[in-house]
Design a protein around this motif. Structure first.
Motif, PDB file in Angstrom:
ATOM      1  N   SER A  13     128.536 -17.725  42.407  1.00 58.03           N
ATOM      2  CA  SER A  13     127.704 -18.511  43.314  1.00 58.03           C
ATOM      3  C   SER A  13     128.061 -18.207  44.761  1.00 58.03           C
ATOM      4  N   TYR A  14     127.304 -18.800  45.670  1.00 58.74           N
ATOM      5  CA  TYR A  14     127.412 -18.477  47.097  1.00 58.74           C
ATOM      6  C   TYR A  14     127.736 -19.703  47.943  1.00 58.74           C
ATOM      7  N   HIS A  15     128.615 -20.555  47.475  1.00 60.28           N
ATOM      8  CA  HIS A  15     128.983 -21.764  48.206  1.00 60.28           C
ATOM      9  C   HIS A  15     130.086 -21.473  49.217  1.00 60.28           C
ATOM     10  N   GLY A  16     130.100 -22.264  50.285  1.00 56.40           N
ATOM     11  CA  GLY A  16     131.159 -22.143  51.272  1.00 56.40           C
ATOM     12  C   GLY A  16     130.639 -22.299  52.679  1.00 56.40           C
ATOM     13  N   CYS A  17     131.547 -22.601  53.591  1.00 53.81           N
ATOM     14  CA  CYS A  17     131.200 -22.812  54.995  1.00 53.81           C
ATOM     15  C   CYS A  17     131.148 -21.512  55.788  1.00 53.81           C
ATOM     16  N   LEU A  18     131.786 -20.473  55.278  1.00 55.92           N
ATOM     17  CA  LEU A  18     131.824 -19.197  55.990  1.00 55.92           C
ATOM     18  C   LEU A  18     130.575 -18.373  55.716  1.00 55.92           C
ATOM     19  N   GLU A  21     130.833 -15.985  52.800  1.00 58.23           N
ATOM     20  CA  GLU A  21     130.699 -16.554  51.452  1.00 58.23           C
ATOM     21  C   GLU A  21     129.240 -16.585  51.007  1.00 58.23           C
ATOM     22  N   ALA A  22     128.330 -16.748  51.961  1.00 59.04           N
ATOM     23  CA  ALA A  22     126.905 -16.742  51.642  1.00 59.04           C
ATOM     24  C   ALA A  22     126.428 -15.337  51.288  1.00 59.04           C
ATOM     25  N   LYS A  23     127.128 -14.326  51.780  1.00 57.70           N
ATOM     26  CA  LYS A  23     126.718 -12.938  51.550  1.00 57.70           C
ATOM     27  C   LYS A  23     127.367 -12.323  50.319  1.00 57.70           C
ATOM     28  N   ILE A  24     128.674 -12.555  50.155  1.00 60.12           N
ATOM     29  CA  ILE A  24     129.380 -11.850  49.075  1.00 60.12           C
ATOM     30  C   ILE A  24     129.567 -12.696  47.818  1.00 60.12           C
ATOM     31  N   GLY A  25     129.510 -14.006  47.927  1.00 58.95           N
ATOM     32  CA  GLY A  25     129.658 -14.872  46.766  1.00 58.95           C
ATOM     33  C   GLY A  25     131.067 -14.907  46.225  1.00 58.95           C
ATOM     34  N   SER A  26     131.251 -15.696  45.169  1.00 61.61           N
ATOM     35  CA  SER A  26     132.571 -15.878  44.581  1.00 61.61           C
ATOM     36  C   SER A  26     132.415 -16.397  43.155  1.00 61.61           C
ATOM     37  N   ASP A  27     133.504 -16.320  42.415  1.00 61.70           N
ATOM     38  CA  ASP A  27     133.531 -16.867  41.065  1.00 61.70           C
ATOM     39  C   ASP A  27     133.881 -18.351  41.114  1.00 61.70           C
ATOM     40  N   ARG A  67     122.744 -22.780  46.960  1.00 60.32           N
ATOM     41  CA  ARG A  67     123.855 -22.708  47.909  1.00 60.32           C
ATOM     42  C   ARG A  67     124.161 -24.059  48.551  1.00 60.32           C
ATOM     43  N   SER A  68     125.431 -24.367  48.634  1.00 61.72           N
ATOM     44  CA  SER A  68     125.949 -25.526  49.360  1.00 61.72           C
ATOM     45  C   SER A  68     127.151 -25.076  50.177  1.00 61.72           C
ATOM     46  N   LYS A  69     127.400 -25.745  51.284  1.00 66.21           N
ATOM     47  CA  LYS A  69     128.608 -25.463  52.045  1.00 66.21           C
ATOM     48  C   LYS A  69     129.829 -26.054  51.353  1.00 66.21           C
ATOM     49  N   LEU A  70     129.656 -27.242  50.755  1.00 62.92           N
ATOM     50  CA  LEU A  70     130.790 -27.964  50.188  1.00 62.92           C
ATOM     51  C   LEU A  70     130.679 -28.091  48.668  1.00 62.92           C
ATOM     52  N   LEU A  71     131.823 -27.966  47.999  1.00 63.40           N
ATOM     53  CA  LEU A  71     131.864 -28.163  46.556  1.00 63.40           C
ATOM     54  C   LEU A  71     131.475 -29.605  46.207  1.00 63.40           C
ATOM     55  N   GLU A  72     131.824 -30.546  47.065  1.00 63.49           N
ATOM     56  CA  GLU A  72     131.464 -31.941  46.847  1.00 63.49           C
ATOM     57  C   GLU A  72     129.949 -32.119  46.730  1.00 63.49           C
ATOM     58  N   HIS A  73     129.226 -31.355  47.552  1.00 60.60           N
ATOM     59  CA  HIS A  73     127.765 -31.468  47.574  1.00 60.60           C
ATOM     60  C   HIS A  73     127.142 -30.927  46.292  1.00 60.60           C
ATOM     61  N   VAL A  74     127.589 -29.777  45.838  1.00 61.47           N
ATOM     62  CA  VAL A  74     127.037 -29.226  44.598  1.00 61.47           C
ATOM     63  C   VAL A  74     127.404 -30.113  43.415  1.00 61.47           C
ATOM     64  N   ALA A  75     128.608 -30.670  43.397  1.00 59.11           N
ATOM     65  CA  ALA A  75     129.005 -31.591  42.322  1.00 59.11           C
ATOM     66  C   ALA A  75     128.101 -32.826  42.322  1.00 59.11           C
ATOM     67  N   GLU A  76     127.789 -33.345  43.496  1.00 56.29           N
ATOM     68  CA  GLU A  76     126.916 -34.518  43.593  1.00 56.29           C
ATOM     69  C   GLU A  76     125.521 -34.215  43.060  1.00 56.29           C
TER      70      GLU A  76
END
Length: 119
Positions: A13-18, A21-27, A67-76
């Protein structure tokens, strides 16, 4: 009552404030636990009498793809969808983990864990 758990749902996914992170994604890993009444399903052996974990997995994957900046937001968002779409769920425990987060150190993961009850 009973508990249904989905453990270590893997997404890219592509979550994060940087911006990176929106471009390269992460596990990511998501652990989900829902509380529901399993008494009827224990006797009937019918999928209609329980919470379908295929449905739970689909909700997690669909929301992790937004996409969300915060993990809290996607969890919600995941919590809100489960309570909206599955009336028999009375409690949700969710943990969303970013694997190898870009925080300037050797950290295996960061995790946000939220417990929510149906009101």
């Amino acid at each position: 009552m009973g508990i249904i758990r989905l453990e270590n749902i893997r997404t890219f996914s592509y979550h994060g404030c940087l911006d990176e992170e929106a471009k390269i994604g992460s596990d990511y890993l998501v652990n989900l636990e829902v509380k529901t009444d399993l008494r009827k399903a224990r006797h009937s052996d019918e999928l209609a009498d329980t919470v379908d974990y295929v449905h739970l997995n689909a909700i997690v994957k669909e929301e992790m793809a937004v996409r969300s900046k915060l993990l809290e937001h996607v969890a919600e968002r995941i919590i809100a969808r489960i309570f909206t779409e599955i009336a028999s769920v009375s409690r949700i425990m969710i943990a969303v983990s970013k694997v190898n987060p870009p925080i300037g150190g050797d950290v295996a993961s960061v995790t946000v864990q939220i417990e929510e009850f149906r009101t």
